[in-house]
Design an enzyme around this catalytic site. Sequence first.
Site, PDB file in Angstrom:
ATOM      1  N   ASP A 172       0.809  -1.227   0.157  1.00 45.12           N
ATOM      2  CA  ASP A 172       0.045  -0.106  -0.104  1.00 45.12           C
ATOM      3  C   ASP A 172       0.843   1.336  -0.027  1.00 45.12           C
ATOM      4  O   ASP A 172       2.125   1.243   0.125  1.00 45.12           O
ATOM      5  CB  ASP A 172      -1.197   0.020   1.096  1.00 45.12           C
ATOM      6  CG  ASP A 172      -0.427   0.375   2.340  1.00 45.12           C
ATOM      7  OD1 ASP A 172       0.821   0.649   2.439  1.00 45.12           O
ATOM      8  OD2 ASP A 172      -1.227   0.660   3.272  1.00 45.12           O
ATOM      9  N   ASN A 196      -4.526  12.753  -1.159  1.00 46.15           N
ATOM     10  CA  ASN A 196      -6.057  12.992  -1.623  1.00 46.15           C
ATOM     11  C   ASN A 196      -6.477  14.225  -0.927  1.00 46.15           C
ATOM     12  O   ASN A 196      -7.091  15.231  -1.533  1.00 46.15           O
ATOM     13  CB  ASN A 196      -6.867  12.058  -1.308  1.00 46.15           C
ATOM     14  CG  ASN A 196      -6.867  10.873  -2.365  1.00 46.15           C
ATOM     15  OD1 ASN A 196      -6.856  11.304  -3.330  1.00 46.15           O
ATOM     16  ND2 ASN A 196      -7.453   9.766  -1.809  1.00 46.15           N
ATOM     17  N   ASP A 202      -6.227   9.560  -8.336  1.00 42.32           N
ATOM     18  CA  ASP A 202      -6.344   8.623  -9.255  1.00 42.32           C
ATOM     19  C   ASP A 202      -5.343   8.584 -10.020  1.00 42.32           C
ATOM     20  O   ASP A 202      -4.828   7.656 -10.544  1.00 42.32           O
ATOM     21  CB  ASP A 202      -7.823   9.018 -10.079  1.00 42.32           C
ATOM     22  CG  ASP A 202      -8.968   8.778  -9.311  1.00 42.32           C
ATOM     23  OD1 ASP A 202      -8.978   8.113  -8.163  1.00 42.32           O
ATOM     24  OD2 ASP A 202      -9.977   9.060  -9.728  1.00 42.32           O
ATOM     25  N   ASP A 239      -5.906   2.220  -1.999  1.00 39.13           N
ATOM     26  CA  ASP A 239      -4.620   2.311  -2.346  1.00 39.13           C
ATOM     27  C   ASP A 239      -3.839   1.054  -1.914  1.00 39.13           C
ATOM     28  O   ASP A 239      -2.460   0.947  -1.875  1.00 39.13           O
ATOM     29  CB  ASP A 239      -3.853   3.453  -1.614  1.00 39.13           C
ATOM     30  CG  ASP A 239      -3.622   3.437  -0.220  1.00 39.13           C
ATOM     31  OD1 ASP A 239      -4.644   2.589   0.645  1.00 39.13           O
ATOM     32  OD2 ASP A 239      -2.711   3.860   0.677  1.00 39.13           O
TER      33      ASP A 239
END
Length: 312
Positions: free
Chosen positions: A186, A194, A203, A229
């Site tokens: 991850d 974000n 994205d 993620d």
Amino acid sequence: MANVLAGHLATVMGVDECAISRWDREGQRVESLGYFPVVPSEELEPFFDVTAYPRTRQVLEDQVTLTVDIQDPFADPAEVRLLTAAGHRSLVMLPLIANGQAIGLVELMASSLIEMDPERLSLVRTIANEASIALENARLYEEARALADRDPLTGFFNHRSLHERFGQEAVRARRARRPLSLLMLDLDDFKLVNDTFGHVLGDDVLRFTADLIRRSLRGSDVPARYGGDEFAILLPDAGQDEAALTAERLTIAFAETTFTTASGLAVPIAISVGAATFPADGRTAAELIAVADAGLYRMKRAARRTGEPRTA
């Protein structure tokens, strides 16, 4: 399906060979689907560029049936060279048509002149038309299945498909007595990305991550987006040592590569990785994921304590 179709068409027309292809209109090439006599898929030329073959393009674009005879002085030289190299004298090309659109190509080849008997040619066209519908339905099913199996953002397998693929690989590993490992990966502090830059750039970071993962793996490895993620990677024929090396290779790749926004802003992306090996660490996907996840979070906690970049 394409191999079966090629066999039927070759039999009806009494020719030596038959090729079935799908037309990639945008790429101006045809994709090999089937052949008679049957040829293993890995031995078929995957694509064939039609830009240099005007007669082939005419069959596809105008939806007509055309013949080529190498003894015809007016025959297209490019087609003649191809036939001669394969030991053929003549070629008949028909379009595969579905819903009024040419979707592919039938090529009938023989070492002698192919007799264009109207009755047989009519039967071939009927078979080709029926087959076109079947092939198009198969393509649509393939696309629908891909949408169901794949994460649309990264193109990786999704959560459900990963568990299905693990079952297949586990059976193979047991039978062949070969190792099988799994990595969980991850992004560190992805929520901060974000929150700072917005989900659109988030994205972009996930697509960047998927591309870097893809370039760091073997062709036989199976990456999946597990959620958010977090990514999972199946490593067929990889034991604990190979899994550790793959995890290290991924960690180094991210440490050495910086994501850059369209405006030129550099955003470093760090990862944490955990590994597990079948059957020592578990016999189900859920058990392996739990072990790999635990290793991932140990790595994450260790990095936070030391404040140093991850190197393994």
